[in-house]
Write an enzyme that holds these catalytic residues in place. Structure first.
Site, PDB file in Angstrom:
ATOM      1  N   SER A 113      44.271  39.766  37.901  1.00  0.00           N
ATOM      2  CA  SER A 113      44.038  40.857  36.966  1.00  0.00           C
ATOM      3  C   SER A 113      44.023  42.191  37.677  1.00  0.00           C
ATOM      4  O   SER A 113      43.431  42.348  38.741  1.00  0.00           O
ATOM      5  CB  SER A 113      42.725  40.623  36.210  1.00  0.00           C
ATOM      6  N   LYS A 114      44.736  43.095  37.076  1.00  0.00           N
ATOM      7  CA  LYS A 114      44.834  44.431  37.636  1.00  0.00           C
ATOM      8  C   LYS A 114      43.445  45.067  37.708  1.00  0.00           C
ATOM      9  O   LYS A 114      43.116  45.772  38.647  1.00  0.00           O
ATOM     10  CB  LYS A 114      45.780  45.253  36.746  1.00  0.00           C
TER      11      LYS A 114
END
Ligand code: GLU
Length: 486
Positions: free
Chosen positions: A255-256
């Site tokens: 996840s960014k």
């Protein structure tokens, strides 16, 4: 749009970056369409007005452009089923939501935040997932008219049954049946008049003639509700292809938000876009062979979505780095040089023959961003300790290293022509003359000219690139250093 023409879409929300998972969705959607000579559409899902990010559209266009995932229809190029930006389709969603209300499949809900919070708290206390209690479903026609007329904010909710089951088919995950009692009356139209993803995706996928809906598995659990919408409208349900999650390890999704690399971050770090695309193609798909290197054209030919896995894929940066190295080696030297040059310039201000450095670096580079640390010694001799002259296998000692350098210095000084060959010939003669193993001369020499334990290329290549004056001065530094430890 022929009846059987495959049409897929990439439907990103403009977040300002391209998450690896989204890019994989785009790639798979593209491959599924192109494998069958179909159409690949771009649709921008910007109905979350609170999350508008400046320049976010450019990130999307740019990514598709550089990766070669060319869309056939989209906001920038138009097409027969536009507009392709959801915020421009607002009236369409309202129209279709009203149709559902007329059919009794949806209803206005005027519940305020306090009431919903209370429902949520109650659900929490009972350890149950939140479900709207259909309070507003029971409003009379007059009550609804009155509330609408007096401007009370409302949402439109789907009216799901509370008994029975709903089944849907996913091409990857198979047939999934859920109890209708689990289905929340999800919001279709928000109080700002914009549709939710849940509603817009169904309306748009239908109106845009999408045959294969490709997206992340996080949408699996909502798919029964989407099916109920298709059925309520009497629309044909598309094929669902939910892709497995991409994990950074067995516990955590990539996840960014948790700092994992986006596509732009990877490019920034010096990964090649072709290697990235090749690698992400394999995150959840394999060709059924051990083959691993695929160009986009290869993938179009070989991609069969039936081979997508259910199991989560692990994003393994080491594997990507290896693959990137393979792609770098496949580049023609000139192309590598062009890509590497800005990285040399980060640490080298001198005017050197950079092409010669590229010849050394081409086969040794895995990611472009690691170039500077490997070539910085060309700029200036790093601090190093005399111990680096000692190498067991090369049979070097302080003493024989000093001797070698002291003998090499005048010979190199005397060279009229400074080329790789002249340096090599003179030094190999010295080896012979001294009657020692190559390493006894070459190890100290390389150490002296580089100050490093590991270098691209050996002593001759480095001396050639450094030039005569710099080479001699570095050898003198080495001699001084060795004298001090004798
Ligand atoms: N806008 C959604 C997202 O970015 C798209 C999901 C889909 O492909 O339907 O996650």
């Amino acid at each position: 749009m022929g009846e059987n023409r495959v049409r897929t879409r990439f439907a990103p929300s403009p977040t300002g970056y391209m998450h690896v998972g989204n890019l994989r969705t785009a790639l798979y959607a593209y491959l599924i369409a192109k494998h069958d000579n179909g159409d690949f559409l771009l649709r921008v899902e910007d109905t979350d007005q609170e999350r508008q990010v400046e320049g976010a559209l450019d990130v999307i266009y740019n990514t598709l452009k550089i990766t070669g995932l060319k869309h056939d229809e989209g906001p920038d190029i138009g097409g027969p089923v536009g507009p392709y930006v959801q915020s421009e389709r607002k009236p369409i969603y309202i129209k279709y939501a009203k149709k559902l209300i007329d059919k009794g499949e949806a209803y206005y809900c005027f519940c305020d935040k306090e009431r919903l919070d209370m429902l949520r708290e109650n659900a929490n206390a009972l350890n149950r997932p939140f479900k709207y209690d259909k309070h507003c479903l029971h409003l009379s026609k007059e009550e609804i008219e009155e509330k609408l007329a007096s401007g009370i904010p409302f949402v439109i909710r789907q009216n799901n049954p509370t008994t029975g089951t709903t089944t849907f088919d996913d091409e990857i995950f198979g047939k999934i049946t859920v109890d209708n009692s689990e289905l929340d009356d999800m919001i279709l139209i928000k109080s700002d008049g914009f549709p939710t993803y849940n509603f817009a995706n169904v309306v748009d996928d239908h109106l845009m003639g999408i045959t294969h809906v490709v997206r992340g598995s996080e949408y699996l659990s909502s798919s029964p509700k989407y099916n109920r919408l298709y059925e309520a409208f009497g629309w044909q349900i598309p094929k669902y292809i939910h892709c497995p999650p991409i994990m950074k390890d067995s516990q955590h999704k990539l996840s960014k938000r948790n700092g994992d690399a986006s596509f732009e971050d990877l490019i920034e770090k010096g990964y090649l876009k072709d290697a990235i695309m090749n690698y992400i193609a394999l995150l959840g798909w394999n060709p059924g062979t051990t083959e691993e290197i695929f160009s986009l054209e290869d993938l179009v030919e070989k991609f069969d979505y039936r081979n997508i896995n259910k199991a989560p894929a692990i994003f393994d940066i080491t594997k990507l780095t290896w693959m990137n190295g393979e792609y770098i080696r496949m580049l023609p030297l000139e192309k590598f040089h062009e890509l590497a040059l800005p990285y040399y310039k980060q640490v080298i201000t001198k005017d050197l023959d950079f092409m010669k450095i590229s010849e050394l670096m081409h086969s040794r580079t895995e990611i472009l961003s690691e170039i500077p640390e490997h070539v910085d010694f060309f700029e200036s001799l790093p601090e190093y300790s005399a111990e680096m002259y000692i190498h067991k296998k090369m049979k070097t000692t302080y003493q024989n290293s000093l001797e070698s350098l002291e003998k090499a210095l005048p010979i190199l000084e005397g060279l009229n022509e400074w080329t790789f060959e002249s340096i090599q010939n003179s030094m190999m003669n010295l080896v012979k003359e001294m009657g020692v193993k190559n390493g006894v001369v070459l190890w100290p020499l390389r150490t002296a000219v580089s100050g490093k334990q590991f270098t691209p290329g050996g002593a001759f290549e480095i001396a050639d690139i450094l030039g005569k004056e710099e080479t001699l001065s570095r050898i003198k530094v080495g001699i001084e250093k060795l004298k001090q430890v004798q």
